[in-house]
Each structure stands twice: as C-alpha cells, then as structure tokens.
Design a protein around this motif. Sequence first.
Motif, PDB file in Angstrom:
ATOM      1  N   VAL A   1       0.856  -1.186   0.000  1.00  0.00           N
ATOM      2  CA  VAL A   1       0.000   0.000   0.000  1.00  0.00           C
ATOM      3  C   VAL A   1       0.893   1.237   0.000  1.00  0.00           C
ATOM      4  N   THR A   2       0.757   2.070  -1.031  1.00  0.00           N
ATOM      5  CA  THR A   2       1.539   3.307  -1.068  1.00  0.00           C
ATOM      6  C   THR A   2       0.832   4.396  -0.265  1.00  0.00           C
ATOM      7  N   ALA A   3       1.572   5.467   0.007  1.00  0.00           N
ATOM      8  CA  ALA A   3       1.028   6.597   0.773  1.00  0.00           C
ATOM      9  C   ALA A   3       0.344   6.101   2.042  1.00  0.00           C
ATOM     10  N   ALA A   4       0.944   5.108   2.674  1.00  0.00           N
ATOM     11  CA  ALA A   4       0.305   4.427   3.802  1.00  0.00           C
ATOM     12  C   ALA A   4       0.280   5.250   5.075  1.00  0.00           C
TER      13      ALA A   4
ATOM     14  N   PRO B   1      -0.882  13.578  -3.249  1.00  0.00           N
ATOM     15  CA  PRO B   1      -1.602  14.795  -2.850  1.00  0.00           C
ATOM     16  C   PRO B   1      -1.127  16.037  -3.599  1.00  0.00           C
ATOM     17  N   GLU B   2      -0.157  15.870  -4.475  1.00  0.00           N
ATOM     18  CA  GLU B   2       0.385  16.998  -5.237  1.00  0.00           C
ATOM     19  C   GLU B   2      -0.726  17.703  -6.026  1.00  0.00           C
TER      20      GLU B   2
ATOM     21  N   ARG C   1       2.085  15.904 -10.633  1.00  0.00           N
ATOM     22  CA  ARG C   1       1.323  14.749 -10.164  1.00  0.00           C
ATOM     23  C   ARG C   1       1.336  13.640 -11.211  1.00  0.00           C
ATOM     24  N   ILE C   2       1.156  14.005 -12.467  1.00  0.00           N
ATOM     25  CA  ILE C   2       1.202  13.013 -13.539  1.00  0.00           C
ATOM     26  C   ILE C   2       2.559  12.340 -13.581  1.00  0.00           C
ATOM     27  N   ALA C   3       3.631  13.118 -13.474  1.00  0.00           N
ATOM     28  CA  ALA C   3       4.974  12.545 -13.498  1.00  0.00           C
ATOM     29  C   ALA C   3       5.166  11.562 -12.347  1.00  0.00           C
TER      30      ALA C   3
END
Length: 253
Positions: A4-7, A68-69, A75-77
């Motif tokens: 899980v990213t951004a956990a 959250p960018e 954010r796309i990058a």
Amino acid sequence: MIVVTAASGALGRLVVERLRPSAAVTAVVRDPARAPEGVPVRYGDYDDPASLRAAFDGATRLLLISSPELDPRRRIAQHLAAVTAAAEAGVGAVAYTSFLGAGTSAAGMLEAHHATERAVRASGVPFTLLRNPFYGDAFVPVVTGGELLASTGGRGLNTAFRSDLAEAAASVLTGDGHLGQAYDLAGPLWTHPEVAEALGVPYREVPGPEGPMGWINAQVRAGALEQRSADLEKVLGRPAETMISRVLVGRAT
C-alpha cells in the motif's frame, strides 16, 4: 504480499488497518517515522522512481494511492513513475485510487487521474480502477445557531466516507473478480435540506466561501456531484454509510 503506497495518509492507514488481520501487507511511506504500526515498512517516494521499484518488489498486489500533489504536471509525473516502477518490479496487479469522471474527462482536477488511468491500462499490469468521490468526512454538515447553513442550492452530493472507501479497496485487493474493472464508487446521494430535516432544524442558503470549498460548492449547485452508481455497495457487499446516519450518530454522541 499486498503493498500500500502513501500508507501514512488518512486513507492509506485505514486500508492497512483493514488488511492487517487477514493479509500480509507492507506499508510504503516517504517518511518511515510516520508509518502505520504493526506492519513491515518500506521507503518509497513518488519523486524517487528507484525507491518505488525497490518498495514494490515482491508485491502480488499493489494499491497505488494518488499523490496529494496539486500541480497536475508534477502529479502526472509522479503517478507515471509509480506505474512504470510497478511494471518493472513485476507487480501482480495494481489498484489505483482515481476520481469519479476520470474515465471520460481530463478537465481540471481530473487531468492527472485521466492520464494515470491511461498509463495503468497501457502498462500491461492487471489492474482495477477505484474512482473515488469527494470524501464525506470533509462535508459533514454542522448546525450553527440552530440552523443548517450551506451554499449548495439544495443539490445532491455523492460523497463517500473514507472508512467505506478503504474497506472497498481492501476488498478489491483481497478478493477475486475485480481485475479489469473500473468502479465508480459514488456514495449515497444526499442534500443539505434532507440533513436539516433529519436533524429537525431550519435550512438556509448563504453566500458560498471563497477558495477551494467555494469552487466545490459551485460544482454542487451545477449538479456535478449527482452522478449515481451502485458500484460502492457492490464492492462492499452492503449499503454504504449515509451522511444522515453519520450526522445523527454524531449528534447522539
């Protein structure tokens, strides 16, 4: 192993909490000091593609929680780097937290989600798209001076609570039959006048605030948050929490 990213974020923590009792879950965070407790932790930064490849190594399933960018280009990058890292790491399947409408529109706040959905589909990695609405947690009405005040024109909001969206993500990560699916996870439609009636207080329209919430209120008045879908209930296997039930429980406590 489920990764899980951004956990360390609000949604990520809830997903980890739901997965931990029954699945091998690893939390990927940018700051290990803020990682959830009780699960293995790996460093992974959306701005550091090499860290993502290492963080995703051995993952049978990956939950890619959107960055959250606010700058859509950055954010796309970040998202494309994560999708590429997932493919290079040989991840078994990826679930991406997109946003309602991103499947058909790239306008405004949907730009990054639309681009990421296209990248996920083109990556060759089996996928599930979780198109979340605005979080209901940020929209819980509050009675002020004996009245319920809002600037939504009495139109509907299809928000859903993080707890339900986290449970839906956990269900997709651990269940079968979700690969190749794109779920529109709209919550039960509600209006401020309906909440006021349930609370037994008057409802009054007031001028909207400025800034992001003012923009959202304008979208509500235009009917942009009235899209309906049974997908959230389908994935949960039960009805989603309603705004009226949340407000009434809050008043009782």
